[in-house]
Design a protein around this motif. Structure first.
Motif, PDB file in Angstrom:
ATOM      1  N   GLN A  23       6.816   1.060  10.036  1.00  0.00           N
ATOM      2  CA  GLN A  23       5.418   1.307  10.392  1.00  0.00           C
ATOM      3  C   GLN A  23       5.313   2.566  11.232  1.00  0.00           C
ATOM      4  O   GLN A  23       6.278   2.977  11.890  1.00  0.00           O
ATOM      5  CB  GLN A  23       4.826   0.117  11.176  1.00  0.00           C
ATOM      6  CG  GLN A  23       4.595  -1.132  10.363  1.00  0.00           C
ATOM      7  CD  GLN A  23       3.483  -0.987   9.354  1.00  0.00           C
ATOM      8  OE1 GLN A  23       2.673  -0.064   9.439  1.00  0.00           O
ATOM      9  NE2 GLN A  23       3.444  -1.885   8.381  1.00  0.00           N
ATOM     10  N   GLN A  25       2.617   4.292  14.150  1.00  0.00           N
ATOM     11  CA  GLN A  25       1.474   4.060  15.022  1.00  0.00           C
ATOM     12  C   GLN A  25       1.281   5.252  15.934  1.00  0.00           C
ATOM     13  O   GLN A  25       2.257   5.866  16.386  1.00  0.00           O
ATOM     14  CB  GLN A  25       1.663   2.793  15.856  1.00  0.00           C
ATOM     15  CG  GLN A  25       1.656   1.513  15.030  1.00  0.00           C
ATOM     16  CD  GLN A  25       1.691   0.273  15.902  1.00  0.00           C
ATOM     17  OE1 GLN A  25       1.709   0.378  17.119  1.00  0.00           O
ATOM     18  NE2 GLN A  25       1.704  -0.897  15.273  1.00  0.00           N
ATOM     19  N   GLU A  52       2.656  -1.195   1.765  1.00  0.00           N
ATOM     20  CA  GLU A  52       1.778  -1.706   2.810  1.00  0.00           C
ATOM     21  C   GLU A  52       1.401  -3.159   2.565  1.00  0.00           C
ATOM     22  O   GLU A  52       1.043  -3.865   3.480  1.00  0.00           O
ATOM     23  CB  GLU A  52       0.517  -0.846   2.890  1.00  0.00           C
ATOM     24  CG  GLU A  52       0.800   0.572   3.373  1.00  0.00           C
ATOM     25  CD  GLU A  52      -0.469   1.379   3.528  1.00  0.00           C
ATOM     26  OE1 GLU A  52      -1.541   0.806   3.252  1.00  0.00           O
ATOM     27  OE2 GLU A  52      -0.377   2.544   3.916  1.00  0.00           O
ATOM     28  N   ASN A  55       3.419  -5.582   4.638  1.00  0.00           N
ATOM     29  CA  ASN A  55       3.415  -5.250   6.068  1.00  0.00           C
ATOM     30  C   ASN A  55       4.421  -4.160   6.427  1.00  0.00           C
ATOM     31  O   ASN A  55       4.715  -3.963   7.590  1.00  0.00           O
ATOM     32  CB  ASN A  55       3.691  -6.493   6.929  1.00  0.00           C
ATOM     33  CG  ASN A  55       2.605  -7.532   6.762  1.00  0.00           C
ATOM     34  OD1 ASN A  55       1.440  -7.184   6.580  1.00  0.00           O
ATOM     35  ND2 ASN A  55       2.983  -8.787   6.810  1.00  0.00           N
TER      36      ASN A  55
END
Length: 481
Positions: A23, A25, A52, A55
């Protein structure tokens, strides 16, 4: 502005073409954080790769140094990170980042071990069970918490077939375990029963217990509660021959002690000279009240003998339900002493207020409601005469009332303290950090406050070329003290 790349430790020394998943961020302070979570064998495709739905998304790859791809090739494969390796270096090197702030001077490559991060604790509570409402002021701690959640989510997506079978078995066992509480919930939520139980300790505890279960934050506490309840239930049903006799003996013991207390008050307790007529009146009323209560206990004795069976049966719900039911039983056993406290409290307040008002009259004062103050007033002789008589009568009766009020207030406080102790233990069972207490016995579990970041010095200084500028890449490793 900076970039943080969280990379599993074993990937740092991996020397084979590999795809990286995780991921990305961007924090509030414009820090870009790349979380590398999983890896698989390299699979180049003509179009961009994105995961995606599971997750995780495709972040990039670990490639040989001979790849020599330009930025267009990185964009073609939708890479956000790219590492390279060669035979002369013991580790991989960061050569590309997809999201790069405009003014970037430093990149942090932070190595971590998955097993250690998955088992983090904050304040005795597992990070995996903490809700996102727990905001930590330290940005590093927030990164660790987020990394722990992400690694845990990837663990849950692995071995789906085996987890489905295990989940089905656990669901069946949960239904069996929740069957008694479902019956109790159905009974407690009945309109007629609810109007009776709403003020009882067991109903209040049921609401607290239900809230804890719905939050799902204390499953070890719920499991321990039920295990202790079942153990106590087995003890009551197997070892105790007639547990109901114990409750009857306790009830009669309380009655005998109240009789003894009234006998002490009948004379001159601790040398106090009580008003004989008022004292006899109190004694006659309270003894009659105790006799009524004793007769009532004898009448319901067959029912009381079965109460311990109910306490044992509540072990299917949990030890805390048994404690809550015991609190209600103590309140019922001490009901007559509570009534004595109410009687003496009302009489004490009436006499205290009467003395306060009559004292102002005797002194020739009165309270002016309009002005909100006490001022002088001319009373007639008959008013002063009656006020003096009533003031003297109440003044001589007040010590006797005060003695009874103090005695039964102390008895009420003792009962309240006993109930508070039971309530404290009942709530502590559901709020104790059991996971934190088990942490020293579990391998690989660490408190987040024990983590520290150490500098890892590679064989040679690492740089990333961005817009013809060298950006230093510092390698760190998360370790536990």
């Amino acid at each position: 502005m900076s970039i943080k790349v969280y990379l599993p430790l074993n990937y740092y020394y991996l020397k084979k073409p590999t795809d990286l998943y995780g991921q990305v961020q961007i924090n509030e302070d414009n820090v870009v954080a790349y979380y590398v979570l999983e890896a698989s064998d390299l699979e180049f495709r003509d179009k961009a790769v994105n995961h995606e739905a599971s997750n995780m998304r495709f972040l990039g790859s670990i490639l040989s140094v001979d790849f020599n791809a330009d930025q267009n090739q990185y964009l073609k494969f939708n890479m956000r990170l790219c590492f390279t390796y060669n035979s002369s270096r013991a580790n991989i090197s960061l050569v590309y980042t997809g999201i790069t702030p405009e003014y970037l001077k430093h990149i942090k490559l932070i190595l971590y071990e998955k097993a250690m991060i998955r088992n983090l604790f904050i304040g005795g509570e597992s990070v995996n069970r903490r809700s996102t409402e727990h905001g930590d002021s330290d940005s590093g701690a927030c990164d660790f918490v987020e990394l722990c959640r992400l690694t845990q989510s990837t663990l849950e997506t692995q071995n789906i077939a085996g987890k489905q079978a295990k989940k089905s078995v656990l669901h069946g066992l949960t239904l069996i375990a929740d069957f008694p509480i479902a019956i109790f919930r159905y009974i407690a939520e009945n309109v007629f029963v609810n109007s009776i139980m709403v003020h009882t300790s067991i109903y209040k505890h049921f609401r607290e217990w239900q809230t804890t279960c719905e939050e799902g934050s204390r499953p070890p506490n719920i499991a321990l509660d039920r295990a202790l309840g079942i153990i106590l239930m087995l003890i009551l049903f197997s070892l105790a021959t007639q547990p109901g006799d114990f409750l009857i003996q306790i009830s009669h013991y309380v009655i005998d002690q109240l009789y003894s207390l009234l006998k002490v008050l009948e004379g001159s307790p601790i040398g106090l000279k009580l008003n004989i007529h008022l004292n006899n009146f109190f004694l006659d009323c309270f003894k009659y009240h105790i006799e009524l209560w004793s007769t009532f206990l004898d009448f319901i004795e067959p029912l009381v003998r079965q109460v311990f069976l109910a306490i044992g049966a509540f072990g299917c719900l949990g030890l805390t339900f048994q404690i809550a039911l015991l609190e209600d039983l103590i309140s019922i056993i001490g009901l007559h002493s509570h009534c004595f406290y109410i009687y003496t409290k009302v009489l004490y307040n009436v006499e205290r207020k009467g003395l306060s008002v009559l004292w102002q009259v005797v002194r020739g004062n009165r309270y002016n409601i309009l002005k909100g103050r006490t001022e002088s007033h001319n009373y007639m002789n008959r008013q002063l005469y009656l006020a003096t008589i009533f003031f003297s009568a109440i003044l001589f009766l007040f010590p006797t009332t005060l003695v009874y009020y103090v005695v039964f207030a102390a008895l009420k406080a003792l009962t309240f303290a006993t109930l508070s102790i039971f309530e404290f233990f009942r709530r502590q069972i559901l709020s104790l950090p059991i996971e934190g207490c088990m942490r020293p016995f579990l391998k690989g579990c660490h408190d987040i406050d024990c983590l520290q970041i150490k500098d890892v010095s590679p064989q040679e200084s690492a740089f990333l070329i961005h817009k013809n500028q060298k950006i230093s890449v510092t390698v760190y490793k998360i370790t536990a003290v």
